[in-house]
Motif scaffolding. Structure first.
Motif, mmCIF file in Angstrom:
data_model
loop_
_atom_site.group_PDB
_atom_site.id
_atom_site.type_symbol
_atom_site.label_atom_id
_atom_site.label_comp_id
_atom_site.label_asym_id
_atom_site.label_seq_id
_atom_site.Cartn_x
_atom_site.Cartn_y
_atom_site.Cartn_z
ATOM 1 N N VAL A 1 -19.783 43.894 -78.245
ATOM 2 C CA VAL A 1 -19.925 44.812 -77.118
ATOM 3 C C VAL A 1 -21.285 45.501 -77.188
ATOM 4 O O VAL A 1 -21.955 45.491 -78.217
ATOM 5 C CB VAL A 1 -18.793 45.863 -77.114
ATOM 6 N N THR A 2 -21.688 46.141 -76.076
ATOM 7 C CA THR A 2 -22.946 46.880 -76.039
ATOM 8 C C THR A 2 -22.840 47.997 -75.017
ATOM 9 O O THR A 2 -21.931 47.989 -74.181
ATOM 10 C CB THR A 2 -24.122 45.938 -75.716
ATOM 11 N N TRP B 1 -20.711 40.565 -72.689
ATOM 12 C CA TRP B 1 -19.831 40.778 -73.827
ATOM 13 C C TRP B 1 -19.276 39.410 -74.235
ATOM 14 O O TRP B 1 -19.181 38.490 -73.412
ATOM 15 C CB TRP B 1 -18.680 41.715 -73.483
ATOM 16 N N PHE C 1 -15.146 47.302 -68.477
ATOM 17 C CA PHE C 1 -15.014 47.049 -69.920
ATOM 18 C C PHE C 1 -13.619 47.362 -70.438
ATOM 19 O O PHE C 1 -13.152 46.764 -71.406
ATOM 20 C CB PHE C 1 -16.073 47.835 -70.697
#
Length: 409
Positions: free
Chosen positions: A316-317, A339, A376
């Motif tokens: 993830v980011t 992702w 997300f």
């Protein structure tokens, strides 16, 4: 070593309660490994939309060339429209075997372009309240003792695991867990600890029993962790000589050795690529970073062998980068990013949520960044319910009532 230094060392040492079960984990015990790509990695060069001609107009210097046989700097094709960065051959091999779910457009509405605020939102799974993390809430509501179920292989405990009454342990390097540098000092400290916890806990301290129980196990637990850290990779796996490679090697050993482990978190930094990002050139900045990540992940799943079937890695980011390159041949803070979910339990392939949002000026957020098509939290919902078996998503993701993305087989 004087008395002051001895006591200072003892009280600075983290007490790793719950780490005493160093036996081979049950074959059915699933483990989620969350890797945070800190700095906001450029999803458009991780997963390259080579089928969208607009991409090449926006990135005249740093675009990754479309797939081409014999071109080592060209994208590795995935489905005729998307390709993987050419330095990620190990991950591409996993994709071809159906073990990588690629999500090119993940983010949330009203996003922040601040690293700190963005990371807090992703790790808390909340746009409003950052007092606890989504993984901590999972541990709290899943039963059992959180300390036996989670560990962070990182410098400090991430927000995703924050919010429990007793903190989960965080270690950047299991091999560095030494009481002292010399054998004589270690023996002296071990003797002090053994004698200190040989007595019954004071009856007037409500936490006395727990403290003495932890202290009495401390030496065995440190020994167990150090033993895990020295475990050699299996199945011919070769990890890169990087901090992340070492940490993933230790994570693989922990997964095999620690009974009851369910959650591990790690970090990979360096993704704030405002300048000299590079395209597909093997010596470019992104190429070096992505090769280290990909080779480490490939070694990790090879090392796990049969245990890989019960492990899911989620990369993830906090955000992606701008669609267009800047004047320094880098990219700035953007919006949606890629992702990845990796493992035998994923539905491999490209997951767009709805459709590719496009890269024309009218399709971009504020005319500059990729729009998101996947919230997300829908990724978290799928991982929680379909991989970890959580049934109380409203308690773990209290602000989200949408559907879960179908990425778990």
């Amino acid at each position: 070593m004087n008395r002051r230094d001895l006591l200072k060392g003892l009280f600075a040492l983290p007490l790793c309660g719950g780490l005493s079960s160093f036996v081979h984990a049950a074959p059915s015990q699933r483990v989620l490994v969350v890797v945070f790509m800190r700095g906001g990695w450029d999803g458009l060069n991780v997963i390259v939309p080579h089928g969208d001609d607009t991409y090449y107009g926006l990135r005249p210097n740093i675009a990754v060339r479309p797939p081409s046989d014999g071109d080592s700097a060209a994208a590795l094709d995935l489905d005729g429209f998307f390709g993987m960065h050419p330095s990620m051959t190990a991950l591409h091999n996993l994709y071809q075997s159906g073990q990588v779910a690629v999500m090119p457009c993940v983010h949330y509405s009203g996003s922040s372009r601040s690293h700190f605020a963005g990371q807090d939102i992703i790790e808390s799974a909340s746009l409003l309240n950052h007092d606890s993390g989504w993984l901590a809430r999972y541990l709290l509501h899943s039963g059992g003792t959180p300390l036996t179920k989670a560990l962070s292989v990182s410098e400090q405990l991430p927000l995703s695991l924050t919010g429990l009454a007793t903190p989960v342990s965080a270690y950047a390097d299991l091999a560095s867990l030494q009481l002292a540098s010399s054998s004589s000092d270690r023996a002296m400290l071990a003797d002090v600890i053994s004698r200190s916890y040989a007595w019954a806990p004071p009856s007037n301290n409500p936490h006395g029993a727990a403290l003495f129980s932890t202290g009495a196990r401390l030496l065995d637990e440190l020994s167990g962790l150090q033993s895990v850290a020295q475990t050699l990779p299996a199945n011919g796996a070769t990890y890169p000589m990087t901090a992340f490679g070492r940490q993933l090697r230790q994570t693989a050993a922990l997964i095999r050795a620690r009974e009851g482990l369910e959650v591990v978190t790690l970090n990979v930094g360096g993704w704030d690529t405002h300048s000299n990002q590079g395209g597909g050139d093997p010596a470019g900045r992104m190429s070096v970073l992505l090769r280290g990540f990909s080779d480490s992940v490939g070694a990790f799943f090879s090392d796990l062998g049969g245990d890989a079937s019960r492990v899911l890695m989620l990369a993830v980011t906090e955000f992606g980068r701008t669609a267009a390159e800047n004047g320094s041949r880098g990219t700035d803070h953007g919006n949606a990013s890629t992702w990845l979910a990796i493992g035998a339990n994923v539905r491999g392939g490209i997951h767009l949520g709805t459709q590719w949002p496009g890269l024309t000026a009218t399709q971009l957020v504020d005319g500059r960044a990729l729009a998101h098509t996947i919230d997300f939290r829908s990724v978290y919902g799928s991982v929680l319910s379909r991989f970890l078996g959580a049934s109380n998503l409203s308690a773990i993701l209290p602000e989200y009532s949408g559907s879960s993305l179908d990425i778990i087989a």
